[in-house]
Design an enzyme around this catalytic site. Structure first.
Site, PDB file in Angstrom:
ATOM      1  N   LYS A  28      35.532  48.734  32.016  1.00  0.00           N
ATOM      2  CA  LYS A  28      36.008  47.346  32.070  1.00  0.00           C
ATOM      3  C   LYS A  28      34.921  46.338  31.691  1.00  0.00           C
ATOM      4  CE  LYS A  28      35.385  46.735  37.064  1.00  0.00           C
ATOM      5  NZ  LYS A  28      34.349  45.700  37.000  1.00  0.00           N
ATOM      6  N   THR A  29      33.667  46.595  32.102  1.00  0.00           N
ATOM      7  CA  THR A  29      32.585  45.671  31.732  1.00  0.00           C
ATOM      8  C   THR A  29      32.379  45.679  30.223  1.00  0.00           C
ATOM      9  OG1 THR A  29      31.525  46.068  33.869  1.00  0.00           O
ATOM     10  CG2 THR A  29      30.174  45.066  32.160  1.00  0.00           C
ATOM     11  N   ASP A 209      36.828  39.152  36.170  1.00  0.00           N
ATOM     12  CA  ASP A 209      36.568  40.548  36.520  1.00  0.00           C
ATOM     13  C   ASP A 209      36.985  40.790  37.978  1.00  0.00           C
ATOM     14  OD1 ASP A 209      35.644  43.147  36.386  1.00  0.00           O
ATOM     15  OD2 ASP A 209      33.560  42.617  36.796  1.00  0.00           O
ATOM     16  N   GLU A 210      37.316  42.029  38.321  1.00  0.00           N
ATOM     17  CA  GLU A 210      37.708  42.413  39.695  1.00  0.00           C
ATOM     18  C   GLU A 210      38.826  41.510  40.222  1.00  0.00           C
ATOM     19  OE1 GLU A 210      36.653  45.095  40.794  1.00  0.00           O
ATOM     20  OE2 GLU A 210      34.551  45.457  40.321  1.00  0.00           O
ATOM     21  N   GLN A 240      42.230  49.551  43.617  1.00  0.00           N
ATOM     22  CA  GLN A 240      40.917  49.406  44.254  1.00  0.00           C
ATOM     23  C   GLN A 240      40.799  48.086  45.020  1.00  0.00           C
ATOM     24  OE1 GLN A 240      37.382  51.017  42.023  1.00  0.00           O
ATOM     25  NE2 GLN A 240      38.813  51.037  40.310  1.00  0.00           N
ATOM     26  N   ARG A 577      33.850  57.466  43.208  1.00  0.00           N
ATOM     27  CA  ARG A 577      32.428  57.140  42.982  1.00  0.00           C
ATOM     28  C   ARG A 577      31.691  58.362  42.421  1.00  0.00           C
ATOM     29  NH1 ARG A 577      33.300  52.868  41.878  1.00  0.00           N
ATOM     30  NH2 ARG A 577      35.433  53.567  42.139  1.00  0.00           N
TER      31      ARG A 577
END
Length: 609
Positions: A28-29, A209-210, A240, A577
């Site tokens: 995503k970044t 973002d997020e 998430q 993770r």
């Protein structure tokens, strides 16, 4: 650089709203930075008209650094957190500067003063004030009506007084807090269309973002900012969303397409981080949530080692194996920092910390570990044991004399050293009180010959300390389970010590070592210990999920369907993770009580129900 088709679709999106559902490890970044570059270089957008919003200062800094590396230029794109961007807007409107932002120390100082004014009594003042501050933040930031809000930290009447008095002090001193930044920006835009219009022209392209972590007021402001051109590009993963306790509302992301019917939906379903074994198991778990966007996360990575699930008789055997396995990985060539142990709450890590110290394994705590030996319950127990060992200090007697209730007056504890004879003399004309003092003396004498573990058991049940905690919890309108769990953990820590002196020495050594570990620099090589909440956005070669039992994950307070769904999302975050190795451990017994395996492991197909 090569991109998959979904990434390319997101990067090439030009005008209008877009919803990008970005699964774990899906890049995503990369999509946000490349789309920003594309807007400038191929679409002719002025970089100063682009706003990229993140939730933390560290994320904003990292995003900007990656963008600068990508373009080779320091272009005037605005990268920042919601608070930083909104404060910038307020600075222009009200001529504010950094000195107008209240400091946390000042907030706590005011809350302590207000607590004194209310004559509010609490054994753990810091915990109470943190709870009240969190609720004040929630009410202000969400613009909630007090008519329909029922506080958890204290009575409604006291909470309203806290809120009004706290706000009065802020205003009288010319301060604003972080929640004011949101509310004031929203009110400014709602009242001043000319100012709103100026900022709409300034930020004609907005990337967030997020997005799953956004709250109502943040979203209301963003919608006002994007109202003119609707160039709102939001990236996140509803699977998430784990910060509801901070006001984050996953339903905002789930309802985005209703607010923007013309929005393009792009799903980044390819996981570049984890092995297929990990991706498949995590997908089985999160697929059990009903309120989510449908998506099928896949990976081209190798299958890798199967997810390891192991049951242990008790936490001690679990944590001993954890320490051994970490040691083995390090011997295989893993750096300490390639490994992380994740817990549901930060209190769950204490026992493991002792084993890591024993095995000389360096570790770093993502959040400070509450010191159970500093808890007021621990101080009470220590006072009982100290008196049993011969202490006659007034401070020790004050802690235990009415725990449980014996109705002994503090007035009779009027000397630095206390003797039972003096207490009996004080109450010589009240036989029922003398009987209570005599019983206390007998209890103290009996404790003298017991090791710490058995002594705590006696204090809890024979002396009546557990009954005292139940009465205390009822009087304060709090759950007794949290207090009992402190007693459980304290008693467990005392197991194996021959006498109180040996146990007390262990406490001091543990605390000294813990302080030393907490001072490790971020760049130092150390195993990471983290809560599931704090682990989001990070990745490790090997991840251990500990205590995966019912009442731990999902947490015992999770009762409603929406609570269970958030707990499931939290477990999903923990699983994803891991890059190469995922170990999931659970115990069969804790504090001498039978424990059940978490339902999430059944859902993942990793254990049978």
């Amino acid at each position: 650089m090569s991109f998959n088709s979904s990434q390319l679709q997101a990067i090439n999106h030009n005008k209008g709203p877009a919803l990008v559902l970005a699964g774990p490890g899906s890049g995503k970044t990369l999509v946000i930075t490349h789309r920003t570059k594309k807007l400038i270089e191929d679409c002719g957008v002025n970089p100063s008209n682009i706003l990229v919003v993140t939730f933390t200062k560290a994320a904003a800094t990292e995003m900007k650094e990656r963008f600068v590396r990508l373009t080779g230029k320091n272009l005037p794109v605005s990268f920042g957190t919601f608070h930083a961007i909104f404060f910038k807007i307020l600075k222009y409107a009200y001529r504010l500067d950094g000195s107008n932002i209240v400091r946390q120390e000042q907030v706590f100082s005011w809350l302590r003063e207000i607590m004194r004014e209310c004559k509010l009594d609490a054994e753990d003042e810091k915990e109470l004030l943190a709870g009240i501050q969190g609720e004040i933040s929630l009410v202000k930031g969400e613009r909630l009506s007090l008519d329909y809000y029922y506080p958890k930290s204290c009575s409604k009447e006291v909470f309203i007084y806290f809120l009004k008095e706290y706000d009065r002090r802020l205003r009288s001193e010319g301060y604003i807090d972080f929640d004011d930044m949101l509310v004031m920006t929203y009110e400014l835009f709602a009242k001043r269309s000319d100012i709103l219009s100026a900022w709409q022209r300034k930020y004609s392209y907005i990337l967030i973002d997020e997005f799953q972590d956004i709250n109502k007021t943040q979203y209301d402001i963003v919608r006002l900012l994007a109202e003119e051109d609707k160039n709102l590009f939001v990236v996140g993963d509803d699977d998430q969303s784990i910060y509801r306790f901070r006001g984050a509302k996953p339903e905002i992301m789930l309802g985005f397409e209703k607010q923007y019917p013309s929005a393009v939906r792009i799903v980044l379903e390819k996981n570049y981080r984890s092995t297929k074994s990990i991706v498949d198991a995590a997908g089985c778990v999160i697929g059990c949530n009903k309120k989510r966007y449908p998506k099928k996360i896949q990976t081209d990575n190798e299958a890798g080692e199967p997810v390891e699930v192991r049951a242990f008789p008790n936490p001690s055997s679990q944590n001993k194996e954890l320490a051994r396995r970490i040691r083995r990985y390090q011997a295989m060539g893993y750096a300490w920092s390639d490994m992380a142990v994740l817990f549901r709450t930060n209190t769950d890590a204490r026992l493991l910390v002792e084993y890591l110290m024993e095995y000389n394994i360096p570790f770093r705590l993502k959040e400070s570990l509450p010191d159970i030996f500093e808890h007021w319950i621990s101080k009470d127990i220590r006072a009982y044991l100290a008196i049993a060992e011969g202490s006659r200090e007034r401070a020790d007697f004050l802690k235990i004399i009415n725990r449980p209730k014996r109705y002994i007056s503090r007035d009779c504890l009027d000397t630095p050293q206390i003797s039972f004879e003096r207490l009996l003399t004080y109450y010589e004309d009240k036989k029922w009180m003398a009987d209570r003092i005599e019983r206390l003396r007998e209890d103290i004498q009996f404790l003298r010959d017991l090791p710490p573990y058995a002594a705590i058991c006696y204090i809890r049940r024979a002396v009546g300390y557990e009954d005292y905690l139940r009465e205390y919890a009822e009087s304060k309108n709090i759950g007794v389970e949290e207090l009992i769990s402190v007693l459980d953990e304290l008693q467990e820590s005392a197991e194996g010590f021959a006498d109180s002196g040996e146990w007390f020495s262990h406490m001091e050594e543990y605390r000294a070592e813990l302080k030393q570990q907490e001072q490790l620099a971020v760049e130092e090589d150390a195993v990471v210990l983290s809560t599931l909440h704090a682990s989001k956005g990070l990745e490790y070669e090997a991840v251990f999920l500990a205590d995966v039992n019912e009442s731990v994950i999902p947490y015992k307070k999770a009762v409603l369907d929406e609570d269970i769904e958030e707990e499931r999302r939290m477990f999903y975050v923990g699983m994803t993770r891991a890059k190469k190795r995922l170990h999931i451990y659970y115990v069969k017994e804790r504090y001498h009580k039978q424990m059940e395996v978490s339902r999430f492991l059944v859902e993942a197909g990793l254990v049978t129900g």
